[in-house]
Structure formats: C-alpha cells, structure tokens
Motif scaffolding. Sequence first.
Motif, PDB file in Angstrom:
ATOM      1  N   TRP A   7      44.459  26.139  32.968  1.00 50.77           N
ATOM      2  CA  TRP A   7      43.596  27.213  32.489  1.00 50.77           C
ATOM      3  C   TRP A   7      44.477  28.421  32.244  1.00 50.77           C
ATOM      4  CZ3 TRP A   7      38.329  26.679  31.722  1.00 50.77           C
ATOM      5  CH2 TRP A   7      37.768  25.489  32.210  1.00 50.77           C
ATOM      6  N   LEU A  10      44.172  34.860  33.499  1.00 53.88           N
ATOM      7  CA  LEU A  10      43.059  35.570  34.132  1.00 53.88           C
ATOM      8  C   LEU A  10      43.331  37.065  34.104  1.00 53.88           C
ATOM      9  CD1 LEU A  10      41.939  33.496  37.216  1.00 53.88           C
ATOM     10  CD2 LEU A  10      40.571  34.168  35.277  1.00 53.88           C
ATOM     11  N   THR A  22      36.359  36.125  41.989  1.00 47.70           N
ATOM     12  CA  THR A  22      37.735  36.449  41.605  1.00 47.70           C
ATOM     13  C   THR A  22      38.161  37.738  42.276  1.00 47.70           C
ATOM     14  OG1 THR A  22      37.007  37.693  39.653  1.00 47.70           O
ATOM     15  CG2 THR A  22      37.453  35.327  39.367  1.00 47.70           C
ATOM     16  N   GLY A  26      45.084  39.227  39.241  1.00 45.83           N
ATOM     17  CA  GLY A  26      45.461  38.145  38.345  1.00 45.83           C
ATOM     18  C   GLY A  26      46.667  38.552  37.500  1.00 45.83           C
ATOM     19  N   THR A  30      42.160  38.145  30.553  1.00 46.56           N
ATOM     20  CA  THR A  30      41.309  36.964  30.577  1.00 46.56           C
ATOM     21  C   THR A  30      40.991  36.513  29.152  1.00 46.56           C
ATOM     22  OG1 THR A  30      40.318  37.830  32.582  1.00 46.56           O
ATOM     23  CG2 THR A  30      39.177  36.018  31.499  1.00 46.56           C
ATOM     24  N   GLY A  34      39.475  31.339  30.537  1.00 47.50           N
ATOM     25  CA  GLY A  34      39.376  32.014  31.817  1.00 47.50           C
ATOM     26  C   GLY A  34      37.942  32.375  32.159  1.00 47.50           C
ATOM     27  N   GLU A  35      37.172  32.858  31.130  1.00 42.45           N
ATOM     28  CA  GLU A  35      35.761  33.156  31.362  1.00 42.45           C
ATOM     29  C   GLU A  35      34.977  31.886  31.702  1.00 42.45           C
ATOM     30  OE1 GLU A  35      34.338  35.931  31.624  1.00 42.45           O
ATOM     31  OE2 GLU A  35      35.807  37.338  30.829  1.00 42.45           O
ATOM     32  N   THR A  38      35.614  31.019  35.282  1.00 42.05           N
ATOM     33  CA  THR A  38      34.897  31.919  36.184  1.00 42.05           C
ATOM     34  C   THR A  38      33.421  31.538  36.283  1.00 42.05           C
ATOM     35  OG1 THR A  38      36.424  33.711  35.594  1.00 42.05           O
ATOM     36  CG2 THR A  38      34.385  34.329  36.683  1.00 42.05           C
ATOM     37  N   THR A  51      43.892  35.130  42.879  1.00 40.30           N
ATOM     38  CA  THR A  51      43.614  36.494  42.431  1.00 40.30           C
ATOM     39  C   THR A  51      43.331  37.462  43.570  1.00 40.30           C
ATOM     40  OG1 THR A  51      41.268  35.981  42.183  1.00 40.30           O
ATOM     41  CG2 THR A  51      42.687  35.585  40.281  1.00 40.30           C
ATOM     42  N   ASN A  72      52.664  32.536  31.701  1.00 43.94           N
ATOM     43  CA  ASN A  72      51.221  32.477  31.970  1.00 43.94           C
ATOM     44  C   ASN A  72      50.926  31.964  33.382  1.00 43.94           C
ATOM     45  OD1 ASN A  72      50.554  33.409  29.419  1.00 43.94           O
ATOM     46  ND2 ASN A  72      50.426  31.356  28.551  1.00 43.94           N
ATOM     47  N   TYR A  76      45.548  27.109  39.498  1.00 47.77           N
ATOM     48  CA  TYR A  76      44.790  27.924  40.448  1.00 47.77           C
ATOM     49  C   TYR A  76      44.383  27.107  41.677  1.00 47.77           C
ATOM     50  CZ  TYR A  76      44.505  30.834  36.340  1.00 47.77           C
ATOM     51  OH  TYR A  76      44.830  31.572  35.237  1.00 47.77           O
TER      52      TYR A  76
END
Length: 619
Positions: A7, A10, A22, A26, A30, A34-35, A38, A51, A72, A76
């Motif tokens: 992914w 963020l 979160t 990060g 984002t 990323g959204e 979440t 995060t 990047n 996670y």
Amino acid sequence: MTVCLSWVILMQKSEVTHGGITGNWGLGATNERGEALTEWCIQKDLCIANTFFEKKPEKLWIWCSPDKCTKNQIDYILIKRRFRNAILDVETDPNADCDTDHNPLICKLRLRLQHKAEKSVTKSYIDWNACDEETLEKYQKLFWESYGNPGHNVDFEKLNASFALAKECLPKKRVNKHKPWMTPEILDLMEKRRLAKVNNDHVLYASFRKKIRTMCNEAKEEYLKHMCDEITNSYNRSPKEAHLLIKKLKGSYLQQRSIKGLKSKSGKLLSSSNEIMCRWEEYVRELYSDASRVDKPLLFTPPLDGDELLLSELEHAVKKTKLGKAEGPDGVSTEMFLHLSEEGKRLLHKALNELYNSGEIPRAWQKSNFIALPKSSNANECEDHRTISLICHGLKILLKILLKRAKNLISPQISDTQFGFTPDSGTRNAVFVLKNLMERSIEMQQDLFLCFTDYKKAFDKMKHNEVIHLLDDIGMPDKDLRIIQEVYYNQTATVTYNGQVSKEIDICKGVRQGCVLSPDLFNLYSEKIIQGIDNYAGLIVGGRVINNVRYADDTVLIATSQEELQSVLDKICEISSTYSMQLNSKKTKVMRGSRNSESNLKITDTNGVKLEQVSGNVR
C-alpha cells in the motif's frame, strides 16, 4: 496481528487520526490506496501501528526506487485497536544487508499470555452462627417429618435424604468477593460512578472517581490499624490466634489451590483436565495397591462379644468431634448431628446400633474424597501435593465411640518413648528429653551416637492384614474389630479436580486419611518395629536402657558407639522391610553428640549408601 503489503503512501503529521485508526507520523501524503486501507481498517477495527511513532524519515521508508529518488512507506503493521498498547515500537532498518530494495520492517511488542482458568464448582456452606432457635426448631421438625415412621430398621439412604431436605431451611454463608475493608458507602458510589459512565457524564464520573479513591484509602488505613490492634491484643491472650490474624493480613492463607499443570509418570507436562485426572487416578492406584493383602483375614461367627452403643456415648462423641469441617461424600456435617432433636438423636442412636450389630457399613460411609493441595507454587508432581481426605461424619462418630473403648487396650502397648499421638506429649517433650540425654552424656564424658531416621510414605505403607491381627492380639471385642475390618477392606477413594470427580479407586494399604483411628493404629503398628530392638544396647539412664526417642514415624536411634548404632540401624531396616516400610536414605541423618563431635562417622544403610552426618553442638 496482520501485516499488509504494497500500500503506497500514508499521511505525515496529520491531525486526522480517524478515531485512533491512524497516528500522526506517517511518511509522505495519502493517496487513493491509502484512503482505501484506512476505510478497511475502520471496518475491521484495526489500527496502523507504523503511524503512531515519531521517527526520522530513514526509519520510516520501506521501498526505494532504482534511481534512489523515490522512497515510499508501503508495508504496515495492523493490529486490533484494543491491543494497540501491546506495540512498543515500529521502525525500519535502512542498514540491513538483505540484497533487496526493501528495508525490513521491525515491530517490538509485549505479549501477556493469560492462563484461562477453568470454571470451578462453587458450593454454598451453612452459616451455623446465624441460626437462631426458631431456625433450628424448623430444621429439627423438617428432619423428623421427612423421615416419617422409623419402623423396625433404619434406612440410611432415607436418613441422608432427610438431612439433605432439612438443611435447605438453614441460612447459607455469603461469599464476600470484595476487599475486607470495602464499605457499603463505597460500593454505592461505585454504582453511581458506573451509571455516570453509561450516561457519558464525564464531569460527574471524574468527581465520583476522586471521591471513591479518597474513601478507599481512608477505609484501608482504618482496616489495617484495626487489624494491628487486634494482633497486639490477641498475642498475649492466644499466640496462635495472633499468628492466624497475621497470615490473614498478609494474604498467605489464600494459597493457590488450583493445579495449572502436572507431570506424567514419564515426565511429560500435562495441561488438560482429563489428562491430569487420569494421572491422579494412576498415582493413587499405584500408591495404595497391595498384592499381598488377603481378603478379610478374620471371619466372625456368632455369638460375638461387644456391648451395644449407649446414647450417652453417642452424645459425648458428637460433642467431642471438631466442628466447622467440610461435609463428607454423603453431604452431612457434624453440626447436623449436633443440632438434632431428642427424637432425632434416638433415631441416630438406633441406626448406629443396627450397624454395630450387623457389621454392614453403608456404601457411602466407605468412600473418601481426596482434595489435592499444592505444597508450593511450582508443584507439578503428584508427590508435591498434600491430599486432604473428606470422609463421612457419621462414620467418624461411630469410630470415635469405638476408639474411646479401645484406648485402654491400645495405650499399654505403646512405649513411653513415643511422644506422637499420645496425651499430654508432643514434639517439645521429645526435644527436651533428647537434649537432656545429650547434655548428660557430655557431662559424664560418654560418647553418644544418634541416627535420625525417616520412612518413605510411612502412613501410606501400613499393611491392613497386620493391623487387624494386632488388634485381635490385644483382645479387641469381635463387633468392634469387625467394624474396623469392614471399613479398611471395603474403602474406596475418588480424587476431585476443578469440579471433576475421578472413578472410585480401591485403597488396599495405608491408614485411612481423616479417620480418628488412624493415629492410634499407626502407633500400634510402628511399635512392633521398635520392639525388635528392645534387647539392643543404648544409653543407660537410671538403670534403664534407652535406645530410641520417637514422634509418630520420626525416630531417633541412640547408641554409645558407632558399631552399636550401625547394628541397631541394620536391625530396624530388617524389621521394617517385613512390615512394608522402607527408610529414606536422603533424609536419614547421623550425628555424634559429644565433645569430639567433628569425627567422621561411617554409618551406611542396607544398600551400603553412606548416611550424611550433621553437626550437633550441645555445649
């Protein structure tokens, strides 16, 4: 814990934390994926652990592009939000040599594995102190009415059913799950605090919380002060009571009684209830099995001698039996006999006489229930546990009557060098005698050699055949002896663990745990072993030869030379083996009580193992 890969990007130092999903730390901005991550974490109640820790950028990025320009955060650590505090740190290691364009992601977490306690069966106990005269009259009336007309013979099953029905009207003890210093006012405030939390009234909740904390501190301090005053006042009155109060204050009386694990015979650690139960059955069966035992060595043919039980004997036995003991397998306690009406006592007297004349013991009275209590916190062997035996109180009362009658027969058989289970004597008397012997021998410049012997499972090795013959030899009445033989030759036992009860196991040797006869029977049994060394040399005091001082199964052998002590020990080992008793070489010690006590003794057991010498400074 879940690891989500690939992914991209963020938020960095964002104020929007999505309700703890979160954090604020990060890397980069984002993007669309990323959204989506979440939103998925919100649905699954997960938090993104990367995060929540402020790190330098080189500790955050995971993937680096070939041109070294783009870095990047694409991997996670996801964990349930309720366990977020278990994550101590999350970071990458840019210096790791992994031959890849990814940096390893490292997570430090703290695990607290909680033992899942198995549900135990809670029993309610009768509060006899809360019984008034009206309640006791109701209990007596219910018992008599539920049994009905006694008739010619007394039915013991019906008798137990009447006790079970009558005790339902008695008040039960309330189990206090709160701290002893907790007051009703504090409990009321705690209920109000709970309601404030339910109504989301944070101001009122904080107010109650502060007030409860203050009241708890004051109540605890007042309780400790009261307990200290009680200990101080009771010490001069009864030191035993003072020590019990100290244990209660320390909390040491609340010993952990649940067995979390047990080792099998081969040393494998068992954890399930069924495996532990099977292990206890195996241990008890092996411990109390005796292939040499014959089936009832004595046969009784009428007419049998033995006087019937008197009502006064029954009343005296009930009054002398200890109160406050747990109920036996039949669910009847001594207090239930004590608080019977005159008609109820006469019914019980009739039932015991029928049993005494017939010699047939009710099946429930021949059962024992073993409760295993660990001797220490790390007890994982069956030998590391102390087994408490619960037996029927009705049989205790009957045997107490027989014991009182047999005292005049048993007491003359016991030597005055035995200080265990005898009236007006104890360990202090034995230590006093031994100390005086040592001091006198040093005074007279007489060498003294001592051997402190210890038997392996002495009380569990006693042979039933020998006990019955010993009682017959001293002239015990036939009816009394028949009752004892029936009790010992038909007894069974079960083991209780976490509410589960094992199968019945036959007990073929050893004294009956919890039985009032056991101490005197063991004294009579062990006396036969000691009689084998009556003609051996020892210390001469007042024209009498003393070669032993005993307390129950613990014996001190006494001699005036090393050779004499060795011969006495050899004789004891020889006689003990015929009575199925074996010395424990690891716990058997020797000592020289003289001015030259440092000399090296060479005392060995029957296997040639040298016994450990201990020092004795009596100067």
